[in-house]
Design an enzyme around this catalytic site. Sequence first.
Site, PDB file in Angstrom:
ATOM      1  N   LYS A   1      45.752  36.025  47.733  1.00 50.20           N
ATOM      2  CA  LYS A   1      44.955  36.879  48.611  1.00 50.20           C
ATOM      3  C   LYS A   1      43.795  36.085  49.216  1.00 50.20           C
ATOM      4  O   LYS A   1      43.216  35.227  48.550  1.00 50.20           O
ATOM      5  CB  LYS A   1      44.374  38.051  47.821  1.00 50.20           C
TER       6      LYS A   1
ATOM      7  N   GLN B   1      48.779  39.573  32.800  1.00 48.46           N
ATOM      8  CA  GLN B   1      49.675  39.691  33.941  1.00 48.46           C
ATOM      9  C   GLN B   1      49.778  38.293  34.537  1.00 48.46           C
ATOM     10  O   GLN B   1      48.976  37.420  34.212  1.00 48.46           O
ATOM     11  CB  GLN B   1      49.125  40.670  34.963  1.00 48.46           C
TER      12      GLN B   1
ATOM     13  N   ASP C   1      51.396  39.376  44.526  1.00 55.18           N
ATOM     14  CA  ASP C   1      50.817  38.215  43.853  1.00 55.18           C
ATOM     15  C   ASP C   1      50.759  38.405  42.329  1.00 55.18           C
ATOM     16  O   ASP C   1      50.303  37.520  41.613  1.00 55.18           O
ATOM     17  CB  ASP C   1      49.408  37.924  44.390  1.00 55.18           C
TER      18      ASP C   1
ATOM     19  N   ASP D   1      41.358  42.996  30.534  1.00 59.37           N
ATOM     20  CA  ASP D   1      41.560  43.595  31.846  1.00 59.37           C
ATOM     21  C   ASP D   1      42.670  44.647  31.789  1.00 59.37           C
ATOM     22  O   ASP D   1      43.753  44.384  31.257  1.00 59.37           O
ATOM     23  CB  ASP D   1      41.947  42.474  32.825  1.00 59.37           C
ATOM     24  N   ASN D   2      42.393  45.822  32.330  1.00 59.68           N
ATOM     25  CA  ASN D   2      43.406  46.873  32.443  1.00 59.68           C
ATOM     26  C   ASN D   2      44.281  47.040  31.199  1.00 59.68           C
ATOM     27  O   ASN D   2      45.514  47.006  31.286  1.00 59.68           O
ATOM     28  CB  ASN D   2      44.333  46.572  33.632  1.00 59.68           C
TER      29      ASN D   2
ATOM     30  N   GLU E   1      38.585  47.203  29.387  1.00 61.05           N
ATOM     31  CA  GLU E   1      38.259  47.518  30.772  1.00 61.05           C
ATOM     32  C   GLU E   1      39.261  48.536  31.291  1.00 61.05           C
ATOM     33  O   GLU E   1      40.196  48.206  32.011  1.00 61.05           O
ATOM     34  CB  GLU E   1      38.266  46.253  31.646  1.00 61.05           C
TER      35      GLU E   1
END
Lengths: 658, 658
Positions: free
Chosen positions: A249, A309, A344, A380-381, A409
């Site tokens: 990105k 991820q 991505d 994260d997540n 998070e």
Amino acid sequence: MNIQPTTQRVVIEDVQPVVDAGRFPVKCVTGDRIDVEADVFADGHDVVTAVLEHRPGRTTKWTTVPMSPMVNDRWAASFTPEAMGRHLFRIVGWMDAFATWQHGLDKKAEAGLDLDVEFQIGHALVKAASRRAKGIDRALLDEFAQTISDTELTREERVEAGLDDRLTQTMARWPDRSSATTSNVFAVFADRERARFSAWYELFPRSWGPDGSHGTLSDVVDNIDYVADMGFDVLYLPPVSPIGHTKRKGPNNTLDAGPDDPGVPWAVGSADGGHTAVNPALGSIDDLRRLRDAAIERNMELALDIALQCSPDHPWVTEHPEWFRSRPDGSIQYAENPPKRYEDIYPIDFETSDPAGLWTGLKGVFDHWIAEGIRIFRVDNPHTKSFPFWEWLITSIHEEHPDIIFLAEAFTRPRVMHRLAKAGFNQSYTYFTWRNTAWELKTYMDDLARTATFMRPNFWPNTPDILPTYLQSDGRAGFIVRLVLAATLSSNYGIYGPSYELLDNLPKTPGTEEYLDSEKYQIRSWDLAADHSLAPLITILNRIRREHPALQHTHNVWFTHSDNEMILCYVKQWDDDVVVCVVNLDPHHQQSGWIEIPIDALGIGEHQSYQVHDALTDRRYIWGGRHNYVELSPDGIPVHVFVLRRHVRTEHDFDYYL
Amino acid sequence: MNIQPTTQRVVIEDVQPVVDAGRFPVKCVTGDRIDVEADVFADGHDVVTAVLEHRPGRTTKWTTVPMSPMVNDRWAASFTPEAMGRHLFRIVGWMDAFATWQHGLDKKAEAGLDLDVEFQIGHALVKAASRRAKGIDRALLDEFAQTISDTELTREERVEAGLDDRLTQTMARWPDRSSATTSNVFAVFADRERARFSAWYELFPRSWGPDGSHGTLSDVVDNIDYVADMGFDVLYLPPVSPIGHTKRKGPNNTLDAGPDDPGVPWAVGSADGGHTAVNPALGSIDDLRRLRDAAIERNMELALDIALQCSPDHPWVTEHPEWFRSRPDGSIQYAENPPKRYEDIYPIDFETSDPAGLWTGLKGVFDHWIAEGIRIFRVDNPHTKSFPFWEWLITSIHEEHPDIIFLAEAFTRPRVMHRLAKAGFNQSYTYFTWRNTAWELKTYMDDLARTATFMRPNFWPNTPDILPTYLQSDGRAGFIVRLVLAATLSSNYGIYGPSYELLDNLPKTPGTEEYLDSEKYQIRSWDLAADHSLAPLITILNRIRREHPALQHTHNVWFTHSDNEMILCYVKQWDDDVVVCVVNLDPHHQQSGWIEIPIDALGIGEHQSYQVHDALTDRRYIWGGRHNYVELSPDGIPVHVFVLRRHVRTEHDFDYYL
């Protein structure tokens, strides 16, 4: 029907504290006193005895604490986990035949009844205990048994022996637990103190280079005193691993990144390595180690961000294709929220054909960084990875490293956030970010109190993903209000800086919470020395937090009456320490009103004066009574963080404040 | 650490209704709808499916009911136990890959994205289901799979096939549950309706003989219409077994019984037999059978009183000395509450050396009477027998005879009463007997509502042991007030008669709750035809209860505002049936005031009139609005039991009341 005939008569119900009937451990911090309660009772009127048994999870020997009866068959006892990690407790209750006998003996002696048989019963009970006892206790019991049954002695002497305190105590040491009832075993997890009290500072190292160049971990080392001087405990970095190139990105989340665009740190993995590698643009593992050590030298800790991820370029994609979902055309399933697609990112497939291999592989990431001395992870997540995985991962890691702190998070639905906390996350992001009005803040603190046994909130007024609308429109006063609310309502809080202290408030487009020119996609440069910076205020605020135990806990908040809905007043107390916060929630207008100080609960007389010392501005006021006037303007500091000092009269009749 | 790597992603939490996290069954009555709820959710955003599975305890095949999502990850479904006895339920949740696919297909089709791979994924999912399916479902799935993957068809046709309702429904019939999560199994116990709705009448047969002679079971048969005509459902007798002679008590609990004193029925057992024998003074087992049949002919049931304790003359004392506690002098431990002793009673020792033998022996008592056609037992002082025993006994008996109703006669501490109910008692005595004021009654009904999943109250304004002080001093009005409160607040109630309806109100000594000349110790004779008898009022009251479903439930009570604390007003509603009770709690003075009718909740307009019909006195009033005036005098009937009828206008414009 699994009940078998038994001589157990005691029942144990409603043991507290527990989470989901004991399915998950209760959270605490080492040194916290755990007040255990349970209903313990039996049929009939015989005397019941109950004990609390507890032990660290790694040991096998229970420590026994007598429980005390309260009202309505409720019993209580406490224990204090001193070591980090899992502790276990259970309750054991049994019929206390000796206490029952003593009670009867006393009443019958008083009523002048014949006691011959009573003495024989008592003798038998004491002799039975003597057979269980050892050493001096056995000798003592034999002596008492002899006295009780000694017909040469007077009735009074024998009764006195039967009721002797020393006998009572010694008998209690050798109870007959053959028909005892034992509760389920419940768990408590004791964290280190930083899990409960911490101030986090998040920064993107790539923006810390000189003259707009790509910053490195070394640049952060060079500037670390900027963060340390503000008084933060945790220096938290977005993922430091290599960033993928495929579908990278560009600025402002565009799809056509140029060759110099640094990419999104959460698109983890490239030819340079995966989750355990360091992005060469940031430096080397040695640089990371230096940063880790520089933080420790300044009483801070380095927290890493683990985002499970992968970019399409991550080594796992070829090494472990079974960890991803493959599509019928042979491609790998990218992340999507139909019809939106995020090509991505490849999410991990927890429905993999090899869950054991996957889980172990993912755990390897944490193991790697733990071996590198990292003790805090912001995950994260986590709500997009399976809950059983997290429970297994965190429990496994905590068994070996009980000092590791995981921050979840997850900004998602309440049950999901609760489940992650139950599964073991030591701290959790919260909805504070969107709670602005007095009613919202009060009800939210109530909500959080209801989950206090397992979920520890960490309040963030902003994150790289979230520029709340309140901050977009409400100027410097708004930033101060949200900062002070976060840092005083919750013992754990954090900011994403220097965006925060520099009042960065431009959204990408009106109506969104995305930052314009977000650091997630590009390098920013920050004028740390700007006049408008909140850094001096943050420095004071973090010092106040360290000096005041009342601000080192969260659920000790007490909202008091304010006759102006725009003025929020709350008291936090811990032992003798009392902090009173008064916040003008309206960042556009001066607000004034009368706020209530709960003087009765604070032990202040109705006609006694007391001092409130605003620790932010160093101004002092002498107040009296329950209701006091405040006036707060958005032009200055629109909050008070008062330290309340009681006015006392000394023996020499000088007044001073405690 | 017992978590193993798994592909399960769904978690299930907080299943309701349950008692103590599922440790005990939830109580209901056959035909009651059980509304089951649970939090069911997974990580991420894929679609979750949840079902409720339920089955009668004796079967093995689960019936599956789809659950519906509500808010905040809460799911709901219902089932209705039709058969008496234990029913089991559990919740199963799994990831619904097909629904996830349909959701994505819909969004992507709408966005005009390429769908080739989507069609391939859908085809694979439908084919996989087809392999699980049978018969016509398999053929249908194959057909849809073919259509979805048919490149000859248009994109629109293929999307339409993928989203076809028939496909959705058929796929739902053959889910992939390989990674499903299953909750614990929870139990519900379904009673027959009488467990929820009953009116009990307790009498001592020995007082029903002609001309003061010792009454018999046959005398009760001869007079049974007196009880039946009042409309009671349950005719309950104190223990009918032989009464001990050793240490027999005389009138008014004296210790020197004469040869003609009949003794206390709860001192069970003599040379004539124990708990399974009939006291010869009352007649024979054939007389008891006749009484049982006479009751059934009149839509009543005979309830027996089981007191698991023995007189010193009970056969068990010699046959099973191990069931009692022996004293060092060779004697058997009598009942005592030091320094008081009750030498006519030997309690059972649940710490016996042979618990299996004891429990089986005690169960034999119930088995015996069940074989004699007795279906209701009032159990004397169950709180002095071990809780595990009751749970085993009641569960065992209910497995074979789910229609047996056990009433727990425990007036003791709250936790103990709750535990007995959890252990299986179908009905429980309550503290109603001592709750007199409006505040006491309201808060007590609230308390009871909190235990409604497991405890069914049975309200008694008096018992042979308890003449409450309210009844001692408050004359006829007091007796009416307490009767109507019991019969309308609780769907189960009972009185000890004819003492009650004849306003027997003399205590043995002032300040006690013992009756003077209590039937527990002696024969009484009752003037059933006395003018002052409440029998006619009781007859009307029991008829109203049978006619009004609103009075056949307990937790549907709604206290409404009254501006006079002495006037208690409450509404009970069940479907269309609305009963409004207004009670003057002051039995000495006329009281008047304004009471509130919740017209909004009842669907009555603010300016609409409605009729309240006092079913006790047959008087009717036309009321309007929320607040209406009442005036109740202790000289007449100090209560209203209003049936509320809504005023409606017919198509021909005639007014009438529903």
